[in-house]
Scaffold this active site. Sequence first.
Site, PDB file in Angstrom:
ATOM      1  CB  CYS A   2      17.078  -9.871  40.272  1.00 20.69           C
ATOM      2  SG  CYS A   2      15.315 -10.311  40.996  1.00 20.69           S
ATOM      3  NE  ARG A  27      19.398  -9.388  34.983  1.00 19.35           N
ATOM      4  CZ  ARG A  27      19.961 -10.330  34.192  1.00 19.35           C
ATOM      5  NH1 ARG A  27      20.560 -10.000  32.943  1.00 19.35           N
ATOM      6  NH2 ARG A  27      20.313 -11.372  34.518  1.00 19.35           N
ATOM      7  CD1 TRP A  73      10.111  -9.936  36.774  1.00 25.57           C
ATOM      8  CD2 TRP A  73       9.739 -11.585  38.287  1.00 25.57           C
ATOM      9  NE1 TRP A  73       8.788 -10.449  36.237  1.00 25.57           N
ATOM     10  CE2 TRP A  73       9.413 -11.895  37.061  1.00 25.57           C
ATOM     11  CE3 TRP A  73       9.961 -12.690  38.529  1.00 25.57           C
ATOM     12  CZ2 TRP A  73       8.115 -12.539  36.764  1.00 25.57           C
ATOM     13  CZ3 TRP A  73       9.599 -13.998  38.822  1.00 25.57           C
ATOM     14  CH2 TRP A  73       8.375 -13.623  37.676  1.00 25.57           C
ATOM     15  CG  ASN A  99      19.173 -13.061  38.416  1.00 23.86           C
ATOM     16  OD1 ASN A  99      18.436 -13.006  39.539  1.00 23.86           O
ATOM     17  ND2 ASN A  99      20.632 -13.167  37.747  1.00 23.86           N
ATOM     18  N   GLY A 100      18.198 -15.123  41.861  1.00 21.33           N
ATOM     19  CA  GLY A 100      17.908 -16.623  41.113  1.00 21.33           C
ATOM     20  C   GLY A 100      16.654 -17.090  42.464  1.00 21.33           C
ATOM     21  CD  GLU A 482       6.410 -12.621  18.792  1.00 28.60           C
ATOM     22  OE1 GLU A 482       7.507 -11.659  18.927  1.00 28.60           O
ATOM     23  OE2 GLU A 482       6.778 -13.875  19.530  1.00 28.60           O
ATOM     24  CE  LYS A 486       7.596  -9.347  20.956  1.00 24.81           C
ATOM     25  NZ  LYS A 486       7.398 -10.471  20.999  1.00 24.81           N
ATOM     26  CD  GLU A 489       6.665 -10.160  25.245  1.00 24.59           C
ATOM     27  OE1 GLU A 489       6.938 -10.005  26.018  1.00 24.59           O
ATOM     28  OE2 GLU A 489       6.204 -10.108  24.164  1.00 24.59           O
ATOM     29  CG  HIS A 505     -11.091 -28.687  14.263  1.00 21.83           C
ATOM     30  ND1 HIS A 505     -12.316 -29.981  13.483  1.00 21.83           N
ATOM     31  CD2 HIS A 505     -10.261 -28.235  13.297  1.00 21.83           C
ATOM     32  CE1 HIS A 505     -11.879 -29.972  12.317  1.00 21.83           C
ATOM     33  NE2 HIS A 505     -10.456 -28.713  11.702  1.00 21.83           N
ATOM     34  CE  LYS A 600      14.924  -8.635  25.995  1.00 24.54           C
ATOM     35  NZ  LYS A 600      14.165  -8.856  24.579  1.00 24.54           N
TER      36      LYS A 600
HETATM   37  C1  AGP Z   1       9.579 -12.137  24.203  1.00 22.95           C
HETATM   38  O1  AGP Z   1       9.288 -11.274  23.980  1.00 22.95           O
HETATM   39  C2  AGP Z   1       9.523 -12.261  25.545  1.00 22.95           C
HETATM   40  N1  AGP Z   1      10.536 -11.206  26.178  1.00 22.95           N
HETATM   41  C3  AGP Z   1       9.523 -13.696  26.422  1.00 22.95           C
HETATM   42  O2  AGP Z   1       9.206 -14.633  25.728  1.00 22.95           O
HETATM   43  C4  AGP Z   1      11.233 -13.771  25.270  1.00 22.95           C
HETATM   44  O3  AGP Z   1      11.364 -14.099  24.245  1.00 22.95           O
HETATM   45  C5  AGP Z   1      12.044 -15.205  26.872  1.00 22.95           C
HETATM   46  O4  AGP Z   1      12.127 -15.720  27.826  1.00 22.95           O
HETATM   47  C6  AGP Z   1      12.828 -16.502  25.863  1.00 22.95           C
HETATM   48  O5  AGP Z   1      14.064 -15.247  25.598  1.00 22.95           O
HETATM   49  P1  AGP Z   1      15.752 -15.236  25.261  1.00 22.95           P
HETATM   50  O6  AGP Z   1      15.405 -14.958  23.564  1.00 22.95           O
HETATM   51  O7  AGP Z   1      16.602 -14.331  25.932  1.00 22.95           O
HETATM   52  O8  AGP Z   1      15.885 -16.241  25.582  1.00 22.95           O
END
Ligand code: AGP
Length: 605
Positions: A2, A27, A73, A99-100, A482, A486, A489, A505, A600
């Site tokens: 959060c 966040r 979150w 937050n946690g 990757e 992308k 997500e 396979h 994030k």
């Molecule tokens: C990537 O687009 C995501 N936001 C997520 O996979 C991110 O890379 C992952 O949570 C790691 O975050 P960080 O690089 O801040 O540690």
Amino acid sequence: MCGIVAYVGPKDAAPILLEGLQRLEYRGYDSAGLAVVNGKSLKMRKVKGRVSDLAEAVPARFKGTCGIGHTRWATHGVPSDVNAHPHLDPEHRVAVVHNGIIENADALRQRLEAEGVTFESETDTEVLCHLIARAVKETDSLDDAVRRALKSIVGTYGIAVVDAQRPGEIVVARNGSPIVLGIGEKEMFAASDVAALVRYTRQVVHLEDGELAVLRADGFHTFTSDARETAKEPFTVDWDTGHYDNGGYEHYLLKEISEQPDTVARTLRGRIDDRFHIAHLGGLNMDARETRSFRRVKIIGCGSAYYSGQIGAQLIEELARIPADAEPASEFRYRNPVVEPDTLYVAISQSGETYDTLAAVQELKRKGGRVLGIVNTVGSAIARECDGGLYLHAGPEVSVASTKAFTSTAVSFALLALHLARVRDLSPADGRRICEGLRRLPEQIEQILKLDEQIKTLAEKYAHSPSMMFVGRVRGYPVAREGAQKLKEISYVHAEAYPASELKHGPLALINPDMPTVAIVPDDELLDKNLTTLGEIRARSGRILMIGHRAADAADDCVVVPKNETELDPILLTIPLQLFAYHAAVALGRDVDRPRNLAKSVTVE
Ligand code: AGP
């Protein structure tokens, strides 16, 4: 994961808290709330939804110069008005934002309910609120009450607490989740991230795990969990509000994709030595002898950071000829790894606060591991925990989906690989080749960004596919991973990434006209093998979008990118996939910068 923010000073707190929450919304964004102390009473508003919904709910006359705010979150309890933070005790004396995750919340809740406490919400945080409310009656200070309550807590937290009976005072504490204090002129700020306070001050201090701080308008005091005062040296953050604006782009994601020629140039700045064709990495804290002593490199990170680590591992093996591999930090941490003295560990994190990666670094440190960090956020927990490392200098990354941090991390690995290689057997000629290749990247990224219209058209063509396959071989495989990440997500289209050689396979069974394949086909020693795979897909009526260095008849559509050195090509091949996912998400009407269910910086396990 959060976002929390706090303010005490001469100004009305509510507008400052709301703006801070707006900047922290990446966040977590399923509900938000704030509370201010006015006289000796608490005023609180909280809603399910965005910070903008909260702003509508906060009346203009919401007076009070001391307050706390939160954007959520959800971990415990669905997003709702009652589960939103702040949580207040029944007498509305104490307000808490958190937050946690409180791991022993259920046990504490049962104990408190047995003692007659009634709970309003499903959250773990409300437990802490009741414990603090009880302690404030038995202690002389709010920080003593918070300290006492935290003694019963198991888990991670970044918290801010106010007490209506103690106007003008805020207590914050950290264990695992980030808290940064902002030192202003006769005012104090606290937040999960500097983004919420750089508008007002750039003088900050980070709290360490187990630390607690008391904030008043005239300053702050920090303490350990056993009440010993600690000294803090403020430092100046080099990011300002401008870095957090979307620069007139429709989305932060498009801004951050478009920034990459500059961000890659910033990551390279001052780090290439053209005289000896080596990388100049001042922050590693290792001399050449120690750098030569490592027999293996182990890379850890989460999500996209982990995928950029896979590109890093290949670069290190190819250039420095030492065994290297990457692993998700959470897996690495919990499999009780054998930590070796002659292994160099590298932790990757854009935010520098990802809990799984931070905990893995702390585990490595406990076992005597040598850990470097490749991190974007200056002064973040992972950066502070590592023995040395590289900052990306990519500027704040606001959009949840990582793009510029991904490419700058891969470029950092190219620099690290060059460094490790040139103290070993890589020739000056090869060193020169890599240095020149690195210098060509920003301009080549400019060229790729000019393909935006073509990629937009292709994304709109494929976006409505129920599912997509991404394939690549060796250097192309992490790029495929990757790319799938992308698309998943931000567009919510199901996507799988596979080594191209693995298709036959099993996954080849999935191939049909409704499941297009995005194939990463660099011009390298595996080109023919990749083209054969395209043939196999085509033979099963699979549609193919190819990303490569030259068009191929086997593909329905091709995006051709400029060629660099083979080792560095994965960095360029990733960018069309970022644009593809972006335009697919826009075409599907997704909230590109705030994708559902994500945040994030993942500061919980
Ligand atoms: C990537 O687009 C995501 N936001 C997520 O996979 C991110 O890379 C992952 O949570 C790691 O975050 P960080 O690089 O801040 O540690």
